[in-house]
Design a protein around this motif. Structure first.
Motif, PDB file in Angstrom:
ATOM      1  N   GLU A  74     -17.491 -18.037  18.981  1.00  0.00           N
ATOM      2  CA  GLU A  74     -16.761 -18.809  20.259  1.00  0.00           C
ATOM      3  C   GLU A  74     -17.443 -17.754  21.642  1.00  0.00           C
ATOM      4  OE1 GLU A  74     -13.003 -19.806  17.919  1.00  0.00           O
ATOM      5  OE2 GLU A  74     -12.986 -20.965  19.969  1.00  0.00           O
TER       6      GLU A  74
ATOM      7  N   ARG B  18     -21.786 -14.845  23.728  1.00  0.00           N
ATOM      8  CA  ARG B  18     -22.321 -16.278  24.572  1.00  0.00           C
ATOM      9  C   ARG B  18     -23.865 -15.903  23.715  1.00  0.00           C
ATOM     10  NH1 ARG B  18     -24.366 -17.202  30.820  1.00  0.00           N
ATOM     11  NH2 ARG B  18     -26.295 -18.899  30.597  1.00  0.00           N
TER      12      ARG B  18
ATOM     13  N   TYR C 122     -19.132 -27.371  15.941  1.00  0.00           N
ATOM     14  CA  TYR C 122     -19.170 -27.778  18.244  1.00  0.00           C
ATOM     15  C   TYR C 122     -18.366 -28.897  18.448  1.00  0.00           C
ATOM     16  CZ  TYR C 122     -21.343 -23.062  17.053  1.00  0.00           C
ATOM     17  OH  TYR C 122     -21.831 -22.050  16.512  1.00  0.00           O
TER      18      TYR C 122
ATOM     19  N   ASN D 154     -19.737 -29.088  23.793  1.00  0.00           N
ATOM     20  CA  ASN D 154     -20.705 -28.307  24.049  1.00  0.00           C
ATOM     21  C   ASN D 154     -21.209 -28.305  22.523  1.00  0.00           C
ATOM     22  OD1 ASN D 154     -19.582 -25.957  21.437  1.00  0.00           O
ATOM     23  ND2 ASN D 154     -17.937 -26.617  23.157  1.00  0.00           N
ATOM     24  N   ASP D 155     -22.821 -27.903  22.376  1.00  0.00           N
ATOM     25  CA  ASP D 155     -23.391 -27.471  21.539  1.00  0.00           C
ATOM     26  C   ASP D 155     -24.505 -26.462  20.956  1.00  0.00           C
ATOM     27  OD1 ASP D 155     -24.474 -28.513  18.088  1.00  0.00           O
ATOM     28  OD2 ASP D 155     -23.479 -30.627  18.976  1.00  0.00           O
TER      29      ASP D 155
ATOM     30  N   ASP E 220     -24.758 -27.697  25.635  1.00  0.00           N
ATOM     31  CA  ASP E 220     -24.015 -26.382  26.014  1.00  0.00           C
ATOM     32  C   ASP E 220     -24.124 -26.209  27.636  1.00  0.00           C
ATOM     33  OD1 ASP E 220     -21.884 -24.861  25.517  1.00  0.00           O
ATOM     34  OD2 ASP E 220     -23.004 -23.335  25.020  1.00  0.00           O
ATOM     35  N   SER E 221     -24.306 -26.991  28.304  1.00  0.00           N
ATOM     36  CA  SER E 221     -24.830 -27.463  29.445  1.00  0.00           C
ATOM     37  C   SER E 221     -24.135 -28.631  30.338  1.00  0.00           C
ATOM     38  CB  SER E 221     -26.307 -26.650  30.131  1.00  0.00           C
ATOM     39  OG  SER E 221     -26.749 -27.919  29.376  1.00  0.00           O
TER      40      SER E 221
END
Length: 613
Positions: free
Chosen positions: A264, A267, A507, A540-541, A546-547
């Motif tokens: 987590e 990044r 996720y 997210n994934d 995740d965007s």
């Protein structure tokens, strides 16, 4: 060419730093809310957020500039990308503070009027200016004041070389009469200076295709120059990040369990399943060293990071072959049919369990409070038959007969059961982020577990029909949908054991889980159907979910649920949820619990408020 473009960027940044009036500076924090409201009110993309444009936001561009021009200048000019409207953190270009403030508002209006995003920088800004002034004529006086102040601060064309003067005159005409200039005249020599920056325009966004970076005129360095000079044979090599050698390990003077998980916190740049770049899927094949980069915009610097699935002996039991679900691709404005695979699951060998002793007192109190919501019997008057006489109705009927009128009602009392015609599906986020500690004794998943138990205890008193499910995901091929209590089953010791057995993992592909939950709830025969979501963060994934892609897919799933007649409502403990939940669920479609430890107590009470007649 490389030297010329490097010089262009170096001079462009250097000149942009001139004309600084600190005493009249306006910071983005002072105007950010107003600029955001103006941007959306003028028709700007509601999915974009307003944030500061800092040097960190131009990492690839800045590194390329340092390599080809040796410049360490920090670029912070207004620009717009797929997810964010980036405005300067501070504007101090004019000695008048009101002009600096107006420049913020103008840039927001210009970004909202971006009608030709595919055009070069010079044409694109003219078209956007024309659209803003045409749609909102009240902006014209402000714009003309800004143009006059900006032109007065620019170097006069008479002081420039002929080719430089031609470009300057073209820029001045484009600002004063937007739409009348088709392009910038070319510079004749390499020694000619590039044009001065135009503060009233947005700069070109970075062009990520093939790792190229756009210059201020919206052009792209040719092959062999700039950031794309690496040989083709290095296309699959991951970028190595140098880290300092520490002789002594770091000492953690606190509970290590209270830290977020490594997956987590860091990044990580991951390979995208649906990336259009053909090298993206092979980025890790020839991997020499693991790369954890800050911004890795190309396939060269993206590497794959995975969590291992649990063994079959430890995992929940799959129920059926799985379900194919669609997913919304906002980039193409198309619903991708059968794009996700959702697997229903149920805890194996959960057995039976009693309510934990520490929750017993709170459960008793909630049951007492919710008893008032349980169906009650009420007396109906003036009925044709019933167990008792309605004295008032009998007197009224006798009076009607005496006056020659026909009685309108009967003379008996009867009882009717007042049913609450509603159904609720509670969907809990069980992603890996819920494994984070919020105190010395509790994790987020512990708080969610207690919330589900107390919620069930309260609703079992009212007699309302409800179902409880949990979800997590590992890319679109593996969306895990955990059955904790279905609508047809009772809340008993077995259901309580399944809730106690939940564990965090993976996720948050929320769109697919919402669609399946909405499908289950839609089948329930109730006048009111509430879809309640508990989460600790945004969708997210591991892939592009995740965007903004994940935000838009979740938003579309919420809209689909509303079109089905359901009422989606999100309860979150994410303190930053105010930045994205209004876009997903609407201003009245969510609740932020600032203290996570209060979630078990507040969730049942929140349900009572949402279902109040």
């Amino acid at each position: 060419m490389e030297e010329f473009i490097g010089k262009l960027w170096h001079n462009w940044v250097t000149k942009a730093a001139a004309g600084h009036y600190p005493e009249a500076a306006v910071k983005l924090g002072e105007i950010e809310k107003t600029a955001g409201i103006l941007f959306r009110a003028f028709g700007g993309d509601p999915g974009l957020k307003v944030a500061a444009a800092t040097s960190e936001e131009h990492g690839a561009r800045r590194r390329w500039l340092q390599r080809v021009a040796g410049s360490n200048e920090k670029v912070a000019h207004a620009r717009r990308d797929a997810e964010t409207l980036r405005l300067p953190p501070e504007i101090a270009a004019f000695p008048d503070k009101s002009l600096n403030r107006d420049l913020y508002l103008w840039l927001a209006a210009l970004a909202a009027s971006d009608v030709a995003p595919e055009q070069p920088w010079f044409i694109r800004n003219q078209r956007a200016t024309l659209a803003a002034l045409h749609n909102y004529p009240g902006l014209r006086p402000r714009y003309e004041r800004l143009v006059a102040a900006h032109l007065a601060a620019r170097i006069d064309a008479s002081q420039l070389q002929p080719d430089e003067a031609a470009q300057e005159n073209a820029l001045r005409q484009a600002m004063q009469q937007p739409g009348t200039v088709d392009g910038l005249p070319p510079l004749n020599t390499v020694k000619s200076r590039p044009p001065q920056p135009v503060l009233l325009w947005l700069i070109a966004s970075e062009v990520r295709a093939a790792g190229k970076v756009a210059d201020p005129n919206g052009e792209v360095p040719p092959e062999g120059s700039g950031s794309n000079a690496e040989p083709e044979k290095q296309a699959h090599k991951a970028e190595q990040v140098e880290t300092p050698d520490n002789k002594a390990p770091m000492l953690a003077m606190f509970r290590a369990e209270s830290l977020p998980t490594w997956a987590e916190y860091v990044r990580v740049n991951r390979a995208y399943d649906d990336d259009e770049n053909p090298n993206a899927k092979d980025a890790a094949k020839d991997l020499d060293k693991l790369s954890l980069t800050r911004d890795g915009e190309t396939a060269v610097s993206r590497v794959k990071f995975d969590l291992d699935l649990p063994s079959a002996a430890e995992d929940d039991t799959p129920v059926g072959p799985g379900i194919a679900l669609p997913e919304w691709d906002y980039r193409k404005s198309v619903m991708l049919e059968a794009h996700c695979h959702l697997q229903p699951m149920i805890a194996q060998d959960a057995g039976h369990a009693a309510l934990p002793p520490e929750l017993a007192a709170t459960a008793r109190k909630l049951r007492g409070q919710f008893a008032a919501l349980a169906p009650q019997r009420r007396w109906l008057k003036a009925q044709p038959d019933g167990p008792e006489l309605d004295v008032d109705a009998c007197v009224r009927n006798h009076a009607d007969r005496s006056s020659g009128h026909t009685p309108e009602g009967g003379g008996y009392l009867s009882q009717e059961r007042c049913e609450r015609d509603l159904a609720c599906l509670l969907l809990a986020d069980l992603s890996m982020s819920t494994d984070a500690w919020i105190s010395d004794s509790h994790r987020i998943v512990d708080v969610i577990r207690d919330s589900l138990l107390l919620f069930s205890e309260a609703l079992s008193t009212t007699g309302d029909r409800f179902g409880i499910y949990g979800f997590s995901s590992l890319r679109r091929q593996n969306v895990r949908f955990h059955l904790l209590k279905d609508f047809n089953g009772r809340y008993d010791a077995a259901a309580r054991a399944r809730i106690l057995a939940i564990k965090p993992g993976f996720y948050t592909r929320m769109g697919a889980a919402l669609r399946q939950a909405a499908s289950i709830l839609y089948e329930q025969p109730a006048a009111r159907r509430l879809l309640l979501i508990i989460t600790d963060g945004k969708p997210n994934d591991l892939d592009l979910y995740d965007s903004r892609y994940g935000i838009e897919d979740t938003r579309m799933a919420v809209h689909e649920a509303r079109r089905m007649g359901l009422t989606p409502f999100c309860v979150t403990i994410d303190r930053e949820a105010g930045a994205y939940l209004p876009y997903l669920f609407g201003p009245a479609g969510f609740c932020v619990i600032r203290k996570p430890e209060e979630l078990p107590r507040r969730l049942p009470l929140l349900y009572a408020q949402l279902t109040r007649d």
